[in-house]
Design a protein around this motif. Structure first.
Motif, mmCIF file in Angstrom:
data_model
loop_
_atom_site.group_PDB
_atom_site.id
_atom_site.type_symbol
_atom_site.label_atom_id
_atom_site.label_comp_id
_atom_site.label_asym_id
_atom_site.label_seq_id
_atom_site.Cartn_x
_atom_site.Cartn_y
_atom_site.Cartn_z
ATOM 1 N N ALA A 140 1.976 60.408 -66.848
ATOM 2 C CA ALA A 140 2.524 61.052 -68.047
ATOM 3 C C ALA A 140 2.951 62.489 -67.749
ATOM 4 O O ALA A 140 4.052 62.921 -68.127
ATOM 5 C CB ALA A 140 1.492 61.027 -69.174
ATOM 6 N N ARG A 169 2.522 55.450 -74.723
ATOM 7 C CA ARG A 169 2.941 56.830 -74.447
ATOM 8 C C ARG A 169 3.764 56.907 -73.171
ATOM 9 O O ARG A 169 4.840 57.534 -73.137
ATOM 10 C CB ARG A 169 1.719 57.742 -74.324
ATOM 11 N N ASN A 170 3.291 56.262 -72.118
ATOM 12 C CA ASN A 170 4.017 56.300 -70.853
ATOM 13 C C ASN A 170 5.314 55.505 -70.907
ATOM 14 O O ASN A 170 6.288 55.858 -70.244
ATOM 15 C CB ASN A 170 3.132 55.796 -69.709
ATOM 16 N N LYS A 183 7.266 55.342 -73.469
ATOM 17 C CA LYS A 183 8.230 56.243 -74.117
ATOM 18 C C LYS A 183 8.696 57.346 -73.160
ATOM 19 O O LYS A 183 9.888 57.658 -73.093
ATOM 20 C CB LYS A 183 7.604 56.866 -75.368
#
Length: 459
Positions: free
Chosen positions: A162, A203-204, A206
């Motif tokens: 991330a 999250r990653n 995105k």
């Protein structure tokens, strides 16, 4: 060109105002700003606050002191102390671009790179600070930094992925050289591989989608030609990204935020006719239209879906399939629902213009869905948005160019006045607006830019 000064010069004038004219720090700062602006100096990259001034005149900014302390602490392996100073750098850089520029000018990037090399205990906090430092100033990236980032991108730790991806996004935005350098060192393969390893981490997903889109940008004004098209082609052909993104879209069908990022990435990648066809062959069109029907109330997702439809309708077979699968009423209904949002209105008009281009049958379907009312309403609501006006004019022109019988439907809604107003207010609407007026059989002043006399362009 605007004049520029150093931070030291600005701070010196503030200090002089305090000492020589006995001003308060706030008044001294205000006076310094007024003095330099009156001389035409650009203060955009100057830190303008008084928090670092002291009575002794030792006016060191917090970020400069943090960099100096890090260089000392690294040599002593004081990881707790380094972590604290790295957090100071991040906090200062997060304040604004001026603080980031100040940090870079005083060696923050070099210090952070040193922290990345072999200092595993402080890796995450270092990457966090580096992401803040590179935001808006991608020029700091060096070859050594490129190699370190690409090596870290192969990590199995989602947190590291991330942070590294955030840095990659920042150093690739508005910097064509960085993009080309990273792609030449296999960034695309590494990003797609990281996407597969982290496909359950929304999250990653995105962040990696955002990084892939960044590679397809053409936003660096310093270079005459970029390789956005080539990068999009590589992402599809060498990394097989379209199928993987569509599979992830199905997995995240319930997560609208992630799904929006996936659709936005797909629309940036379908830059060739065969890529549009591939989307349909993989069942992507049916999935996109189904999602539009079931997610009509989600504004952000609707915009991205319209973007996908606009992108893939460059293929004539896909264009036919969109209309055949009830796409026209879905597009019109979704647009009407979110008509007050300029970005949705613009994307919708662009999609309509593409789908009906050179296809009277499609024009008929859209006109029966009352698309004229929606286009005119968009022009009325967003008269100050040149993008909306330009795409609306294109849509009007394409709807009536080969089907003049639809002109009256637009004229009765007052589209002529709207188009003329768009031409008057927005310089980039000239060609599209005049083309729309011409195909509506209205009076328009067309300029013959080249007379064929061998004398160049005439105005």
């Amino acid at each position: 060109m605007a004049k520029v000064i150093s931070q030291e010069t600005f701070d010196g004038v503030v200090q002089e105002n305090v000492e020589e004219f006995e001003m308060s720090l706030e008044d001294a700062l205000s006076e310094a700003i007024s003095q330099f602006e009156a001389q035409g100096v650009n203060l955009a990259n100057i830190v303008k606050d008084v928090s670092h001034f002291s009575a002794t005149g030792d006016n060191k900014h917090a970020v400069i002191m943090a960099v100096e302390k890090i260089n000392i602490l690294i040599r002593g392996d004081d990881f707790d102390g380094v972590s604290a100073e790295l957090r100071v750098i991040k906090e200062e850089c997060d304040r604004d671009l001026a603080h980031r520029c100040l940090a870079a000018k005083h060696g923050a990037y070099i210090s952070l790179i040193q922290c990345l090399k072999g200092q595993k205990q402080i890796l995450l906090v270092t990457l966090d600070a580096l992401a803040s430092l590179t935001n808006g100033q991608p020029d700091v990236l060096t070859d050594e930094g490129v190699d370190l980032l690409l090596d870290l991108l192969q990590s199995s730790d989602p947190e590291i992925i991330a942070m590294v991806t955030k840095v990659i996004i920042h150093v690739c935005t508005k910097h064509e050289t960085n993009r080309q350098t990273l792609v030449s060192k296999d960034l695309i393969t590494l990003l797609v591989s990281a996407l597969e390893r982290n496909k359950t981490d929304g999250r990653n997903v995105k962040l990696i989608c955002c990084a892939l889109r960044t590679l397809t940008l053409d936003d660096d004004v310093r270079v005459p030609f970029g390789k956005s098209h080539d990068h999009a082609k590589l992402i599809v052909t060498e990394a097989g990204a379209l199928k993987k993104l569509l599979n992830l879209s199905a997995d995240y069908s319930a997560d609208k935020a992630v799904l929006s990022e996936l659709f936005g990435t797909i629309s940036c990648l379908v830059v060739r006719n065969e890529f549009c066809q591939e989307i349909m062959d993989l069942g992507g069109l049916h999935f996109v239209l189904s999602t539009l029907e079931s997610s009509m109330s989600h504004q952000g997702l609707v915009k991205q879906i319209l973007g996908v439809l606009k992108a893939i309708s460059g293929n004539d077979q896909v264009k036919v399939a969109i209309v055949a699968q009830n796409g026209a009423p879905l597009i019109v209904t979704a647009t009407d629902k979110h008509i007050k949002q300029a970005s949705v209105a613009e994307m919708s008009c662009s999609a309509v213009a593409s789908i009906v281009l050179r296809n009277p049958a499609h024009c008929k379907v859209f006109m029966e869905c009352q698309v004229a009312d929606v286009i005119v309403k968009a022009m009325q609501l967003h008269a100050d948005k040149s993008g909306v006006q330009k795409k609306a004019c294109m849509a009007v022109r394409n709807l009536v160019a080969r089907s003049r019988e639809y002109s009256d439907a637009f004229l009765v809604l007052g589209v002529e006045d709207l188009i003329r107003e768009a031409i008057r207010r927005h310089e980039d609407c000239q060609d599209e607006g005049k083309a729309a007026l011409r195909d509506l059989d209205l009076k328009v002043n067309l300029i013959e830019r080249w007379t064929g006399q061998g004398q160049g362009i005439t105005y």
